[in-house]
Design a protein around this motif. Structure first.
Motif, PDB file in Angstrom:
ATOM      1  N   LEU A 154      -8.782 -38.859  17.857  1.00  0.00           N
ATOM      2  CA  LEU A 154      -8.672 -37.823  18.874  1.00  0.00           C
ATOM      3  C   LEU A 154      -9.107 -38.368  20.231  1.00  0.00           C
ATOM      4  CD1 LEU A 154     -10.448 -34.952  16.897  1.00  0.00           C
ATOM      5  CD2 LEU A 154      -7.993 -35.343  17.039  1.00  0.00           C
ATOM      6  N   ALA A 155      -8.371 -38.002  21.274  1.00  0.00           N
ATOM      7  CA  ALA A 155      -8.833 -38.269  22.634  1.00  0.00           C
ATOM      8  C   ALA A 155      -9.967 -37.303  22.964  1.00  0.00           C
ATOM      9  CB  ALA A 155      -7.682 -38.105  23.623  1.00  0.00           C
ATOM     10  N   ARG A 162     -13.398 -39.378  17.711  1.00  0.00           N
ATOM     11  CA  ARG A 162     -13.044 -38.714  18.957  1.00  0.00           C
ATOM     12  C   ARG A 162     -13.576 -39.535  20.121  1.00  0.00           C
ATOM     13  NH1 ARG A 162     -14.677 -32.714  21.305  1.00  0.00           N
ATOM     14  NH2 ARG A 162     -12.683 -32.293  22.333  1.00  0.00           N
ATOM     15  N   ALA A 163     -12.669 -39.925  21.006  1.00  0.00           N
ATOM     16  CA  ALA A 163     -13.023 -40.762  22.156  1.00  0.00           C
ATOM     17  C   ALA A 163     -13.758 -42.019  21.702  1.00  0.00           C
ATOM     18  CB  ALA A 163     -13.863 -39.969  23.148  1.00  0.00           C
ATOM     19  N   GLY A 164     -13.317 -42.573  20.585  1.00  0.00           N
ATOM     20  CA  GLY A 164     -13.903 -43.801  20.075  1.00  0.00           C
ATOM     21  C   GLY A 164     -15.168 -43.614  19.272  1.00  0.00           C
ATOM     22  N   ARG A 165     -15.667 -42.398  19.183  1.00  0.00           N
ATOM     23  CA  ARG A 165     -16.910 -42.125  18.462  1.00  0.00           C
ATOM     24  C   ARG A 165     -16.610 -41.577  17.080  1.00  0.00           C
ATOM     25  NH1 ARG A 165     -21.382 -37.498  20.087  1.00  0.00           N
ATOM     26  NH2 ARG A 165     -23.026 -38.147  18.633  1.00  0.00           N
ATOM     27  N   LEU A 166     -17.301 -42.085  16.081  1.00  0.00           N
ATOM     28  CA  LEU A 166     -17.102 -41.622  14.713  1.00  0.00           C
ATOM     29  C   LEU A 166     -17.743 -40.251  14.533  1.00  0.00           C
ATOM     30  CD1 LEU A 166     -16.055 -42.316  11.858  1.00  0.00           C
ATOM     31  CD2 LEU A 166     -18.331 -43.242  11.378  1.00  0.00           C
ATOM     32  N   LEU A 167     -16.919 -39.251  14.160  1.00  0.00           N
ATOM     33  CA  LEU A 167     -17.424 -37.909  13.897  1.00  0.00           C
ATOM     34  C   LEU A 167     -17.679 -37.669  12.422  1.00  0.00           C
ATOM     35  CD1 LEU A 167     -15.316 -35.485  16.138  1.00  0.00           C
ATOM     36  CD2 LEU A 167     -17.523 -36.545  16.615  1.00  0.00           C
ATOM     37  N   LEU A 168     -16.819 -38.245  11.580  1.00  0.00           N
ATOM     38  CA  LEU A 168     -16.892 -37.938  10.152  1.00  0.00           C
ATOM     39  C   LEU A 168     -16.277 -39.081   9.356  1.00  0.00           C
ATOM     40  CD1 LEU A 168     -17.500 -35.730   7.963  1.00  0.00           C
ATOM     41  CD2 LEU A 168     -15.147 -34.947   8.283  1.00  0.00           C
ATOM     42  N   ASP A 169     -16.954 -39.501   8.320  1.00  0.00           N
ATOM     43  CA  ASP A 169     -16.408 -40.468   7.362  1.00  0.00           C
ATOM     44  C   ASP A 169     -16.819 -39.975   5.984  1.00  0.00           C
ATOM     45  OD1 ASP A 169     -15.252 -42.565   6.070  1.00  0.00           O
ATOM     46  OD2 ASP A 169     -16.452 -44.133   7.007  1.00  0.00           O
ATOM     47  N   GLN A 170     -15.925 -39.228   5.370  1.00  0.00           N
ATOM     48  CA  GLN A 170     -16.228 -38.485   4.152  1.00  0.00           C
ATOM     49  C   GLN A 170     -15.430 -39.054   2.980  1.00  0.00           C
ATOM     50  OE1 GLN A 170     -14.173 -34.669   3.275  1.00  0.00           O
ATOM     51  NE2 GLN A 170     -16.161 -33.773   3.764  1.00  0.00           N
ATOM     52  N   ARG A 171     -16.096 -39.244   1.865  1.00  0.00           N
ATOM     53  CA  ARG A 171     -15.449 -39.747   0.654  1.00  0.00           C
ATOM     54  C   ARG A 171     -15.728 -38.788  -0.488  1.00  0.00           C
ATOM     55  NH1 ARG A 171     -17.805 -43.857   3.413  1.00  0.00           N
ATOM     56  NH2 ARG A 171     -16.594 -45.747   3.856  1.00  0.00           N
ATOM     57  N   THR A 172     -14.693 -38.476  -1.244  1.00  0.00           N
ATOM     58  CA  THR A 172     -14.852 -37.653  -2.442  1.00  0.00           C
ATOM     59  C   THR A 172     -14.080 -38.290  -3.583  1.00  0.00           C
ATOM     60  OG1 THR A 172     -12.956 -36.250  -1.858  1.00  0.00           O
ATOM     61  CG2 THR A 172     -15.135 -35.512  -1.142  1.00  0.00           C
ATOM     62  N   ASP A 173     -14.583 -38.099  -4.793  1.00  0.00           N
ATOM     63  CA  ASP A 173     -13.935 -38.634  -5.983  1.00  0.00           C
ATOM     64  C   ASP A 173     -14.073 -37.581  -7.073  1.00  0.00           C
ATOM     65  OD1 ASP A 173     -12.622 -40.299  -7.712  1.00  0.00           O
ATOM     66  OD2 ASP A 173     -14.255 -41.758  -7.924  1.00  0.00           O
ATOM     67  N   LEU A 174     -12.959 -36.961  -7.446  1.00  0.00           N
ATOM     68  CA  LEU A 174     -12.973 -35.829  -8.356  1.00  0.00           C
ATOM     69  C   LEU A 174     -12.010 -36.065  -9.512  1.00  0.00           C
ATOM     70  CD1 LEU A 174     -12.713 -33.036  -5.625  1.00  0.00           C
ATOM     71  CD2 LEU A 174     -14.801 -33.891  -6.697  1.00  0.00           C
ATOM     72  N   GLY A 175     -12.360 -35.557 -10.674  1.00  0.00           N
ATOM     73  CA  GLY A 175     -11.495 -35.672 -11.832  1.00  0.00           C
ATOM     74  C   GLY A 175     -12.018 -36.664 -12.845  1.00  0.00           C
ATOM     75  N   PRO A 176     -11.370 -36.755 -14.007  1.00  0.00           N
ATOM     76  CA  PRO A 176     -11.825 -37.637 -15.076  1.00  0.00           C
ATOM     77  C   PRO A 176     -12.019 -39.071 -14.597  1.00  0.00           C
ATOM     78  CG  PRO A 176     -10.072 -36.198 -15.863  1.00  0.00           C
ATOM     79  CD  PRO A 176     -10.168 -35.990 -14.382  1.00  0.00           C
ATOM     80  N   GLY A 177     -13.164 -39.646 -14.936  1.00  0.00           N
ATOM     81  CA  GLY A 177     -13.482 -40.998 -14.507  1.00  0.00           C
ATOM     82  C   GLY A 177     -14.389 -41.042 -13.298  1.00  0.00           C
ATOM     83  N   ALA A 178     -14.513 -39.938 -12.561  1.00  0.00           N
ATOM     84  CA  ALA A 178     -15.403 -39.864 -11.398  1.00  0.00           C
ATOM     85  C   ALA A 178     -16.763 -39.366 -11.863  1.00  0.00           C
ATOM     86  CB  ALA A 178     -14.827 -38.928 -10.344  1.00  0.00           C
ATOM     87  N   PRO A 179     -17.836 -40.057 -11.549  1.00  0.00           N
ATOM     88  CA  PRO A 179     -19.160 -39.668 -12.050  1.00  0.00           C
ATOM     89  C   PRO A 179     -19.583 -38.282 -11.573  1.00  0.00           C
ATOM     90  CG  PRO A 179     -19.196 -41.909 -11.149  1.00  0.00           C
ATOM     91  CD  PRO A 179     -17.881 -41.307 -10.769  1.00  0.00           C
TER      92      PRO A 179
END
Length: 270
Positions: free
Chosen positions: A150-151, A187-204
């Motif tokens: 995002l700008a 946004r404007a070069g700044r990290l706002l969010l870095d989200q990881r999810t792992d769902l379903g069989p095989g995900a702890p």
């Protein structure tokens, strides 16, 4: 403009003949692009609207002074082994809404499927991203990565919904597929969010009390440059929280619910 998908298939020197029923399926590689920019008359033009394979973007009636695109699934995808990519660019001063005609259903195949989404929103531009849910069918594994750039003066409304399994997957005790996703927002070069999810069989621990807690649907609504969404008013439908991100202009509403309908009601504030 619609371009043909690139398909990779095993190479063979055998003479042409009937394809065996158990022959491995060829992986599909497809990339689609959308670019929106001001048309000089107060509206938004779409100089680039290209699809490939299952990704077929179609322009519909303009909304709120901007362009509107519906993603139409022209074939079953993603299947395991597929690699899909979608790039959306909203130039400075343009406005674009992207929806989809139906849910994206991840289906089983040889190995995980990959789906990469790139969203770029310029100065004074607006993007409303609100496609139908991603559904992880039994036996599937989808790796989904969305990158949003995002700008400083960009506005964004981004809705994401993930459903673990179809109704008949649960009815026959097959359970859901696996959905591994990552959402990165700058946004404007700044990290706002870095989200990881792992769902379903095989995900702890994915169905434990610290993650979905027995729910089958999860999603989020990210707003940047808009009034923040209302706090959840339907607690009996699931669990939800409204978070403030490092940018005071950005809010994230996250929710888990028993089904897709309940999830949509939480995210829409009904």
């Amino acid at each position: 403009m619609v371009t043909a998908p690139t398909v990779t298939a095993p190479v063979t020197t055998a003479a042409a003949g009937p394809v065996p029923a158990d022959a491995p399926r060829a992986a599909l590689v497809a990339r689609a692009r959308i670019r929106a920019e001001p048309d000089g008359r107060g509206a938004t033009a779409l100089p680039v609207l290209s699809g490939a394979g299952p990704l077929a973007p179609r322009r519909t009636r303009d909304a709120d002074g901007g362009a509107r695109v519906v993603l139409v699934g022209s074939m079953a995808a993603p299947l395991g082994g597929d690699r899909l990519a979608l790039a959306v660019e909203v130039a400075d001063g343009a406005a674009l809404t992207v929806t989809s005609a139906a849910a994206t259903i991840s289906l089983p195949g040889p190995g995980p499927a990959h789906y990469d989404v790139e969203l770029t929103v310029g100065e004074g531009a607006r993007l409303d991203w609100c496609p139908e849910p991603v559904v992880a069918a039994a036996g599937s594994h989808l790796l989904l990565h969305t990158r949003i750039t995002l700008a400083a003066g960009a506005r964004l409304r981004y809705r994401e919904e993930q459903i673990l399994g179809r109704h008949h997957d649960w009815a026959r005790a097959a359970g859901p597929g696996r959905l591994t996703s990552r959402l990165t927002v700058r946004r404007a070069g700044r990290l706002l969010l870095d989200q990881r999810t792992d769902l379903g069989p095989g995900a702890p621990g994915w169905d434990g009390p610290a993650v979905l807690g027995g729910h089958r649907a999860t999603g989020q609504l990210l707003t940047v440059g808009h009034p923040p969404p209302a706090p959840p008013r339907w607690p009996e439908a699931g669990d939800a929280a409204l978070l403030t991100l490092p940018d005071p202009d950005a809010r994230l509403l996250i929710a888990a619910a028993p089904d897709a309908l309940a999830l949509r009601r939480v995210l829409d504030g009904d």
